[in-house]
Scaffold this active site. Structure first.
Site, short mmCIF file in Angstrom:
data_model
loop_
_atom_site.label_atom_id
_atom_site.label_comp_id
_atom_site.label_asym_id
_atom_site.label_seq_id
_atom_site.Cartn_x
_atom_site.Cartn_y
_atom_site.Cartn_z
N LYS A 8 0.93 -1.36 0.01
CA LYS A 8 0.06 0.03 -0.05
C LYS A 8 0.73 1.29 0.09
O LYS A 8 0.46 2.33 -0.63
CB LYS A 8 -1.04 -0.09 1.18
N ARG B 208 -8.80 -1.90 17.03
CA ARG B 208 -9.03 -1.66 15.57
C ARG B 208 -10.14 -2.62 14.87
O ARG B 208 -10.99 -3.01 15.73
CB ARG B 208 -7.86 -1.33 14.71
#
Length: 360
Positions: free
Chosen positions: A34, A129
């Site tokens: 990414k 998360r």
């Protein structure tokens, strides 16, 4: 314009270091791409290393990977939105998931596309998360393992990315125990226990990684060589795979303090006045990139003789002191960078990207 370089010789050294380390510990791994923001040039260099598995949080980036090499296993590493499920199933062979309804939608789409889609169930281990709560995991698994065209290949977790919770042997042992419980209860094999990201690598290097952990998702340590426990470059790796090069577009000797009535600048900041600096000056360079491209706090000057004073949308201001190196307009200043700095620069359409090949 400023440009960013990827040093493929140093990237290869880092890759070979990690490949050897994972092989020694009998752990499989995938590379998180990414940071590269779908840049075709840099993705190709990654593929040229012999990477077999690439992870990304953007479907368009995985589509780019498949266009370069359709044989690479692609992994989508964040919960997918409903509207993007069709594209995700098309371009990702594996996805990380923690929502029952989403997995049901993925199953329906995989049936329509006549594809088998692999799932890693994310488990909450404290960073808060994404992830299924541990006490709900068995029930969660019971509702998805039988879904058509879905294959659960792993349990995973994510640490440090939100609240900074660090991995520990205890947390990872618990993840391994979840795998054993599910395998015994359902008589199903779960091949992977995906311990996490670069932040977990130091546990492996210090022989603290529980035996059940057999898969990693690695980005930052590959590109920056970092031990994220110690915040230093791991011996045998390179911390400067990426380097920023910015041209000086103005060079003047100017006062160290601004002159006039002060108000907030467009960033909402007001200059702090150190009265001891009145009457003093230094050489100041303006370089050809700005806050639109990167937050200066993520840049690290390659030469300790200059410092970043601040900037505006398209320019950064550099204090060169007495300019002992004799920099002039047209010269280039170089910067290393932190992960978030590289991410911003790679995502900027205004920064050229180049590949170099040297270990100097």
């Amino acid at each position: 314009m400023a440009f960013l370089t990827l040093n493929k010789a140093k990237l290869k050294e880092n890759f070979e270091f990690l490949r050897s380390t994972f092989q020694e510990n009998d752990v499989s791994w995938g590379v998180v791409s990414k940071l590269l923001c779908g840049n075709r040039l840099f993705l190709q260099e990654l593929i040229n290393l012999g990477v077999k598995e690439i992870h990304d949080s953007r479907i368009s980036n995985l589509a780019m990977v498949k266009s370069l090499n359709p044989e690479i296993q692609t992994v989508y590493i964040k919960p997918v939105s409903k509207r993007n499920i069709s594209k995700m199933v098309q371009f990702a062979d594996v996805s990380l998931n923690s929502e029952l309804e989403t997995i049901r939608w993925i199953s329906q789409e995989a049936v329509e596309q006549e594809k088998k889609h692999k799932i890693i169930i994310m488990v909450e281990t404290g960073d808060l998360r994404e992830g299924v709560m541990g006490e709900q995991l068995v029930e969660f698994y019971s509702q998805i393992f039988h879904l058509p065209n879905i294959e659960v290949i792993g349990l995973g977790t994510n640490l440090n990315c939100l609240n900074g919770v660090m991995p520990s042997a205890d947390k990872l042992i618990q993840l391994s125990l979840y795998k054993q419980i599910i395998e015994l209860k359902f008589n199903k094999k779960i091949p992977w226990v995906s311990a996490g990201t670069s932040v977990t690598i130091p546990l492996m290097l210090t022989h603290q990684l529980p035996k059940g952990i057999n898969h990693f998702r690695v980005g930052e340590t590959l590109y920056f060589g970092l031990d994220l426990f110690e915040e230093k470059v791991i011996e045998g790796m390179n911390g400067d795979v990426f380097e920023l090069h910015a041209e000086i577009i103005e060079m003047q000797e100017k006062p160290l303090l601004p002159v006039g009535n002060l108000a907030s600048n467009p960033q909402g900041e007001t200059a702090e006045i150190d009265e001891s600096l009145y009457g003093k000056s230094s050489f100041r360079a303006i370089i050809d990139l700005g806050l639109l491209d990167v937050d200066p706090k993520y840049l690290l000057p390659s030469d300790d003789k200059y410092e970043i004073l601040g900037g505006s949308s398209d320019m950064l201001i550099i204090n060169l002191g007495e300019n002992p190196n004799g920099y002039q307009v047209g010269d280039t200043l170089n910067f290393d960078m932190k992960y978030m700095g590289a991410l911003s620069l790679l995502n900027s359409n205004y920064i050229d990207k180049k590949v170099i090949d040297t270990l100097d």
